[in-house]
Design a protein around this motif. Structure first.
Motif, PDB file in Angstrom:
ATOM      1  N   PHE A 142       3.675  -3.203   2.921  1.00  0.00           N
ATOM      2  CA  PHE A 142       2.537  -3.183   2.016  1.00  0.00           C
ATOM      3  C   PHE A 142       2.936  -3.376   0.549  1.00  0.00           C
ATOM      4  O   PHE A 142       2.108  -3.274  -0.343  1.00  0.00           O
ATOM      5  CB  PHE A 142       1.738  -1.889   2.192  1.00  0.00           C
ATOM      6  N   VAL A 143       4.218  -3.625   0.308  1.00  0.00           N
ATOM      7  CA  VAL A 143       4.658  -4.149  -0.979  1.00  0.00           C
ATOM      8  C   VAL A 143       4.820  -5.667  -0.868  1.00  0.00           C
ATOM      9  O   VAL A 143       4.424  -6.423  -1.747  1.00  0.00           O
ATOM     10  CB  VAL A 143       5.988  -3.506  -1.422  1.00  0.00           C
ATOM     11  N   THR A 144       5.393  -6.097   0.246  1.00  0.00           N
ATOM     12  CA  THR A 144       5.669  -7.518   0.452  1.00  0.00           C
ATOM     13  C   THR A 144       4.392  -8.345   0.513  1.00  0.00           C
ATOM     14  O   THR A 144       4.296  -9.411  -0.115  1.00  0.00           O
ATOM     15  CB  THR A 144       6.460  -7.711   1.759  1.00  0.00           C
ATOM     16  N   THR A 145       3.389  -7.865   1.253  1.00  0.00           N
ATOM     17  CA  THR A 145       2.178  -8.675   1.442  1.00  0.00           C
ATOM     18  C   THR A 145       1.361  -8.855   0.156  1.00  0.00           C
ATOM     19  O   THR A 145       0.945  -9.984  -0.130  1.00  0.00           O
ATOM     20  CB  THR A 145       1.300  -8.088   2.557  1.00  0.00           C
ATOM     21  N   ILE A 329      -5.850  -7.626  -1.849  1.00  0.00           N
ATOM     22  CA  ILE A 329      -4.637  -7.120  -2.509  1.00  0.00           C
ATOM     23  C   ILE A 329      -4.684  -5.611  -2.694  1.00  0.00           C
ATOM     24  O   ILE A 329      -3.671  -4.913  -2.522  1.00  0.00           O
ATOM     25  CB  ILE A 329      -4.445  -7.823  -3.870  1.00  0.00           C
ATOM     26  N   VAL A 330      -5.852  -5.066  -3.045  1.00  0.00           N
ATOM     27  CA  VAL A 330      -5.928  -3.630  -3.310  1.00  0.00           C
ATOM     28  C   VAL A 330      -5.666  -2.808  -2.059  1.00  0.00           C
ATOM     29  O   VAL A 330      -5.234  -1.647  -2.147  1.00  0.00           O
ATOM     30  CB  VAL A 330      -7.293  -3.229  -3.922  1.00  0.00           C
ATOM     31  N   LEU A 331      -5.912  -3.383  -0.880  1.00  0.00           N
ATOM     32  CA  LEU A 331      -5.690  -2.639   0.356  1.00  0.00           C
ATOM     33  C   LEU A 331      -4.220  -2.276   0.558  1.00  0.00           C
ATOM     34  O   LEU A 331      -3.889  -1.095   0.704  1.00  0.00           O
ATOM     35  CB  LEU A 331      -6.206  -3.442   1.557  1.00  0.00           C
ATOM     36  N   PRO A 332      -3.316  -3.250   0.607  1.00  0.00           N
ATOM     37  CA  PRO A 332      -1.914  -2.864   0.815  1.00  0.00           C
ATOM     38  C   PRO A 332      -1.317  -2.071  -0.339  1.00  0.00           C
ATOM     39  O   PRO A 332      -0.466  -1.206  -0.116  1.00  0.00           O
ATOM     40  CB  PRO A 332      -1.200  -4.220   0.978  1.00  0.00           C
ATOM     41  N   ILE A 333      -1.755  -2.347  -1.566  1.00  0.00           N
ATOM     42  CA  ILE A 333      -1.218  -1.584  -2.692  1.00  0.00           C
ATOM     43  C   ILE A 333      -1.611  -0.114  -2.570  1.00  0.00           C
ATOM     44  O   ILE A 333      -0.788   0.788  -2.760  1.00  0.00           O
ATOM     45  CB  ILE A 333      -1.689  -2.179  -4.031  1.00  0.00           C
ATOM     46  N   SER A 334      -2.873   0.142  -2.243  1.00  0.00           N
ATOM     47  CA  SER A 334      -3.324   1.528  -2.102  1.00  0.00           C
ATOM     48  C   SER A 334      -2.680   2.202  -0.893  1.00  0.00           C
ATOM     49  O   SER A 334      -2.270   3.364  -0.956  1.00  0.00           O
ATOM     50  CB  SER A 334      -4.856   1.583  -1.999  1.00  0.00           C
ATOM     51  N   SER A 335      -2.569   1.473   0.217  1.00  0.00           N
ATOM     52  CA  SER A 335      -1.953   2.058   1.411  1.00  0.00           C
ATOM     53  C   SER A 335      -0.454   2.252   1.224  1.00  0.00           C
ATOM     54  O   SER A 335       0.125   3.204   1.742  1.00  0.00           O
ATOM     55  CB  SER A 335      -2.207   1.164   2.630  1.00  0.00           C
ATOM     56  N   GLY A 336       0.175   1.330   0.493  1.00  0.00           N
ATOM     57  CA  GLY A 336       1.597   1.501   0.207  1.00  0.00           C
ATOM     58  C   GLY A 336       1.852   2.750  -0.608  1.00  0.00           C
ATOM     59  O   GLY A 336       2.786   3.515  -0.328  1.00  0.00           O
ATOM     60  N   LEU A 337       1.010   2.968  -1.615  1.00  0.00           N
ATOM     61  CA  LEU A 337       1.136   4.174  -2.432  1.00  0.00           C
ATOM     62  C   LEU A 337       0.975   5.422  -1.577  1.00  0.00           C
ATOM     63  O   LEU A 337       1.774   6.365  -1.666  1.00  0.00           O
ATOM     64  CB  LEU A 337       0.094   4.159  -3.550  1.00  0.00           C
ATOM     65  N   SER A 338      -0.047   5.442  -0.734  1.00  0.00           N
ATOM     66  CA  SER A 338      -0.282   6.624   0.099  1.00  0.00           C
ATOM     67  C   SER A 338       0.827   6.795   1.142  1.00  0.00           C
ATOM     68  O   SER A 338       1.176   7.923   1.500  1.00  0.00           O
ATOM     69  CB  SER A 338      -1.647   6.526   0.791  1.00  0.00           C
ATOM     70  N   ALA A 339       1.399   5.681   1.616  1.00  0.00           N
ATOM     71  CA  ALA A 339       2.498   5.775   2.579  1.00  0.00           C
ATOM     72  C   ALA A 339       3.703   6.457   1.946  1.00  0.00           C
ATOM     73  O   ALA A 339       4.308   7.364   2.535  1.00  0.00           O
ATOM     74  CB  ALA A 339       2.876   4.376   3.070  1.00  0.00           C
ATOM     75  N   PHE A 340       4.063   6.032   0.738  1.00  0.00           N
ATOM     76  CA  PHE A 340       5.210   6.649   0.057  1.00  0.00           C
ATOM     77  C   PHE A 340       4.918   8.097  -0.323  1.00  0.00           C
ATOM     78  O   PHE A 340       5.798   8.952  -0.289  1.00  0.00           O
ATOM     79  CB  PHE A 340       5.578   5.845  -1.187  1.00  0.00           C
ATOM     80  N   ARG A 341       3.677   8.375  -0.686  1.00  0.00           N
ATOM     81  CA  ARG A 341       3.315   9.753  -1.029  1.00  0.00           C
ATOM     82  C   ARG A 341       3.409  10.647   0.211  1.00  0.00           C
ATOM     83  O   ARG A 341       3.917  11.764   0.147  1.00  0.00           O
ATOM     84  CB  ARG A 341       1.897   9.783  -1.617  1.00  0.00           C
ATOM     85  N   SER A 342       2.940  10.143   1.353  1.00  0.00           N
ATOM     86  CA  SER A 342       3.048  10.895   2.601  1.00  0.00           C
ATOM     87  C   SER A 342       4.504  11.065   3.007  1.00  0.00           C
ATOM     88  O   SER A 342       4.912  12.138   3.467  1.00  0.00           O
ATOM     89  CB  SER A 342       2.287  10.165   3.716  1.00  0.00           C
ATOM     90  N   LEU A 343       5.287  10.002   2.835  1.00  0.00           N
ATOM     91  CA  LEU A 343       6.703  10.062   3.193  1.00  0.00           C
ATOM     92  C   LEU A 343       7.420  11.131   2.371  1.00  0.00           C
ATOM     93  O   LEU A 343       8.219  11.915   2.909  1.00  0.00           O
ATOM     94  CB  LEU A 343       7.346   8.696   2.958  1.00  0.00           C
ATOM     95  N   ARG A 344       7.123  11.172   1.086  1.00  0.00           N
ATOM     96  CA  ARG A 344       7.716  12.214   0.236  1.00  0.00           C
ATOM     97  C   ARG A 344       7.341  13.592   0.737  1.00  0.00           C
ATOM     98  O   ARG A 344       8.187  14.499   0.818  1.00  0.00           O
ATOM     99  CB  ARG A 344       7.259  12.028  -1.216  1.00  0.00           C
TER     100      ARG A 344
END
Length: 493
Positions: A142-145, A329-344
C-alpha cells in the motif's frame, strides 16, 4: 447491468437481514462501557462518533484490495460477482464484525491476544508472526501502489522512489499523532473523495450505454483468461472485496474508539458491505471496458494501477477522471498508515513496550519503515502473492477465534465455522500448489492432501474447544461477558 445492480441490492439486503442476525447472535449490550471510555489515553483509546469510526474503518480495511483484486478477478468473468456478494455477506462482514466486537469485549485487544485467549497461548506466537508479516506486506504493497498511481499524474522529476519516500514521511508524522488527529480529522475528506468517485464511476457505467457482461450459464467459466483455475485462485485474487484477514488487524483499532456496542453492525459489518459495493463497481468497469486479452495485457504491463488510470479517464474524462484516481490513491495511503500503526501496536503488546512517549513510538516505528522500504524494491507481483496467502491465513485464524468465542458463549458458532473451514481448505490447496509454497500444482493429490490436513486441523480445534469448555464453570471470566470492563486482568467483559 442486471448482475451489477442485483449484486449491490443483495449486499444491501444482506446488511439488514444477515447482519441483523449476526448482531443478535452476538448479544450486544448497548449501555455497556467500552474501552474508548474506560481506557481513554488520548492516543489510541479515544471516543469518536459513529460516523467517524465508520469512515476510518472503511478506509482502513479498503486499501487497493477492493479495486485491484476485482480488476484481476474480472479475468474470470461475471463469476467474480458471486464471490464478492456471497463472500462479503457470509464471510467478510461476519469476520469483521466478530473480531471488532470480540476486541471490544477484551479492552481493544489485537488478534494475537484474542487468539491466545480463545485458541490457546501457543497460538499467540503463531498469530503474532503472521500478523507482523502480513502487516509488513500490506504496508509495503500500500506504499507501492499509490506511488505508481501518483507517478502517472506528476512530472517526471517526481520519480517513484521520491514519491515512496514522501509517503513514508507522511506515515512517520501521522504515527506520532493521536488517532483522532491522524485519522479523525483527515479521513472524512479522504472518504468523501472515495465515495463520490466510486458513485460517479458506477453511475457512468449504468447510464453510459456500456455493455456490462451478465452472469449467465454461458458466461460462467472455471478458469480465467490466462488459464488459471478458479479454485482456489479467485479467493486470493479477490480478498479485500469479499473476505480479508487484514481486516482482523484493523477492526481492533476502531474497537478502541467506539462508544457503544450498538454501533458495531454499522461500523464493522456495514463497512465491509460498502467495500463489497466498491468491488462490484470496479469488477464491472473492468469487464465492461476491456476484453479479457486487453485487461490481462494492462495488468501485466505493471500493476492494476494501469487499469485504474484507463477506467477513470475513459469513464469520467481528464478532470473528473483524475479526481477518481485520487479517490483510489487515498485508499492505499490510509490503509498503509493504519497497517503500520497496527503493526506498531502488535509488536509493542508482544514485547510489552508501552507507547506512551515519542521516543518509544519511534523506537518501533523507524525499524518497521526501514524494513518496509527495503521490501518496496522487491517485485510487486511476488509481494502480492505472498500478501494474498498470509492475508487469507489470518482470515482463517480470525474466523476460528470467532468460532471458539461463540461456542464458549453457547451461541450459534456455525456462522463463523463454515467460512473458516472453507478458507482453511483453500489456503492449504493454495500453498501446496503454488510456486511460493510446495509447487505441487493443482493435482488430485493436492486436493486430497489439502482435505486430509483440513480435517485434522478441524478435529484438533474441536477437541481443544471441547476440553476448554469442560474446564469452565458459570463464574468463568471467559463465559461471563456482561460484567463491567476491567473486572478481569485479561479485560474480557
Amino acid at each position: 447491468m442486471i448482475s451489477l445492480l442485483g449484486g449491490i441490492a443483495l449486499l444491501v439486503i444482506g446488511y439488514f437481514t444477515y447482519g441483523k442476525f449476526i448482531e443478535k447472535n452476538f448479544q450486544i449490550v448497548p449501555d455497556r462501557k467500552t474501552p474508548a471510555e474506560v481506557l481513554k489515553d488520548g492516543m489510541d483509546f479515544v471516543p469518536m462518533s459513529r460516523s467517524k469510526n465508520a469512515i476510518i474503518q472503511l478506509l482502513n480495511i479498503a486499501g487497493t484490495g477492493p479495486i485491484f483484486g476485482p480488476i484481476m478477478g474480472a479475468l474470470y468473468g461475471p463469476i467474480a460477482y458471486v464471490w464478492i456478494v456471497v463472500g462479503c455477506i457470509f464471510g467478510g462482514a461476519v469476520h469483521d464484525y466478530m473480531i471488532g466486537m470480540i476486541s471490544l469485549r477484551n479492552d481493544g485487544a489485537h488478534l494475537p491476544e484474542l487468539a491466545s485467549r480463545y485458541l490457546g497461548k501457543n497460538f499467540k506466537h503463531i498469530v503474532n508472526l503472521f500478523s507482523i508479516v502480513l502487516l509488513l506486506l500490506v504496508g509495503t504493497v500500500f506504499v507501492t501502489t499509490p506511488a505508481n498511481l501518483i507517478s502517472s499524474l506528476t512530472p517526471d522529476f517526481l520519480t517513484i522512489g521520491i514519491i515512496t519516500l514522501l509517503i513514508f514521511a507522511y506515515y512517520v508524522i501521522s504515527t506520532l499523532l493521536p488517532i483522532d488527529k491522524a485519522m479523525g480529522k483527515v479521513y472524512p475528506y479522504f472518504g468523501a473523495i472515495l465515495i463520490i468517485s466510486t458513485i460517479a464511476i458506477g453511475l457512468t457505467l449504468i447510464f453510459g450505454n456500456y455493455q456490462m457482461p451478465e452472469l449467465t450459464l454461458s458466461t460462467i467459466r472455471l478458469e480465467n483468461y490466462n488459464g488459471v483455475p478458479m479454485f482456489p485462485a479467485i479467493f486470493f485474487t479477490i480478498s479485500c472485496g469479499a473476505l480479508s484477514g487484514f481486516h482482523a488487524t484493523q477492526s481492533p483499532m476502531v474497537s478502541r474508539t467506539t462508544t457503544s456496542e450498538s454501533q458495531g453492525r454499522y461500523i464493522f459489518y456495514g463497512m465491509m458491505i460498502a467495500e463489497g459495493v466498491i468491488a462490484m463497481i470496479w469488477a464491472s468497469a473492468s469487464m465492461s471496458l476491456f476484453d479479457a486479452g486487453t485487461l490481462s495485457a494492462l495488468i501485466n504491463s505493471g500493476t492494476p494501477s494501469a487499469v485504474v488510470n484507463e477506467v477513470s479517464l475513459m469513464l469520467l474524462g481528464n478532470v473528473f477522471g483524475t479526481l477518481a484516481i485520487f479517490g483510489v490513491i487515498v485508499l492505499p495511503i490510509s490503509s498503509g498508515l493504519s497497517a503500520f500503526r497496527s503493526l506498531r501496536g502488535i509488536i509493542a503488546d508482544y514485547i510489552n513496550v508501552k507507547q506512551d512517549t515519542t521516543k518509544k513510538v519511534l523506537m518501533l516505528t523507524i525499524p518497521i519503515f526501514v524494513v518496509s522500504f527495503m521490501l518496496t524494491l522487491v517485485d510487486f507481483n511476488l509481494l502480492w502473492r505472498y500478501f494474498n496467502w498470509a492475508n487469507q491465513v489470518t482470515a482463517v485464524i480470525a474466523l476460528f477465534v470467532a468460532t471458539r468465542y461463540l461456542r464458549l458463549k453457547n451461541r450459534n458458532y456455525i456462522v463463523a465455522l463454515v467460512p473458516g473451514a472453507f478458507m482453511l481448505y483453500a489456503v492449504l490447496v493454495y500453498i501446496l500448489s503454488e510456486p511460493i509454497g510446495f509447487n505441487l500444482g493443482l493435482t488430485p493429490v493436492t486436493y486430497i492432501v489439502g482435505l486430509v490436513v483440513s480435517v485434522i486441523i478441524l478435529w484438533y480445534l474441536t477437541k481443544a474447544g471441547t476440553k476448554q469448555i469442560s474446564t469452565l464453570d458459570e463464574n468463568s471470566e471467559i463465559v461471563n461477558d456482561h460484567l463491567p470492563i476491567g473486572t478481569f486482568s485479561s479485560g474480557e467483559a
